[in-house]
Design a protein around this motif. Structure first.
Motif, PDB file in Angstrom:
ATOM      1  N   UNK A  55       0.818  -1.221   0.000  1.00 28.50           N
ATOM      2  CA  UNK A  55       0.000   0.000   0.000  1.00 28.50           C
ATOM      3  C   UNK A  55       0.849   1.269   0.000  1.00 28.50           C
ATOM      4  N   UNK A  56       2.061   1.172  -0.515  1.00 29.50           N
ATOM      5  CA  UNK A  56       2.931   2.346  -0.496  1.00 29.50           C
ATOM      6  C   UNK A  56       2.431   3.425  -1.448  1.00 29.50           C
ATOM      7  N   UNK A  57       2.775   4.665  -1.099  1.00 27.45           N
ATOM      8  CA  UNK A  57       2.412   5.820  -1.931  1.00 27.45           C
ATOM      9  C   UNK A  57       3.422   6.024  -3.056  1.00 27.45           C
ATOM     10  N   UNK A  58       4.557   5.321  -2.976  1.00 23.58           N
ATOM     11  CA  UNK A  58       5.621   5.448  -3.981  1.00 23.58           C
ATOM     12  C   UNK A  58       5.987   4.044  -4.453  1.00 23.58           C
ATOM     13  N   UNK A  59       6.669   3.958  -5.593  1.00 18.25           N
ATOM     14  CA  UNK A  59       7.105   2.631  -6.032  1.00 18.25           C
ATOM     15  C   UNK A  59       8.393   2.257  -5.306  1.00 18.25           C
TER      16      UNK A  59
END
Length: 92
Positions: A55-59
């Protein structure tokens, strides 16, 4: 059980703020810490963190770069590997 995980390894000379700096960067990326182990060997600090990256906001590449920069500011080396890569590299 999360299926998308990564291993973060931190090594360097022990100093105040390493855990806070690295965990803060993980929190900003919304990477959940699943497990953490750390040890000191003399003045050497070593920490291994298992994180959920689903669920990260970044890769993952951006997280690696953010942690590399944060580690540089803290005077430690930070490596991030997807769990699959980590398992493959440590297979006997």
């Amino acid at each position: 059980m999360p299926t998308d995980r990564a291993v973060v390894t931190v090594m360097g000379r022990d100093r105040v703020g390493i855990v806070a700096g690295i965990s803060g960067e993980l929190a900003e990326a919304n990477a959940n810490i699943l497990d953490l182990a750390s040890t000191k060997m003399g003045d050497l600090f070593v920490m291994t963190i298992l994180i959920d990256v689903s669920d990260m906001r970044v890769n993952l590449a951006e997280l690696k770069e953010r942690l590399r920069r944060r580690g540089e500011a803290l005077g430690v080396q930070v490596m991030v590997q997807h769990e699959d890569v980590f398992r493959y590299m440590h297979r006997i």
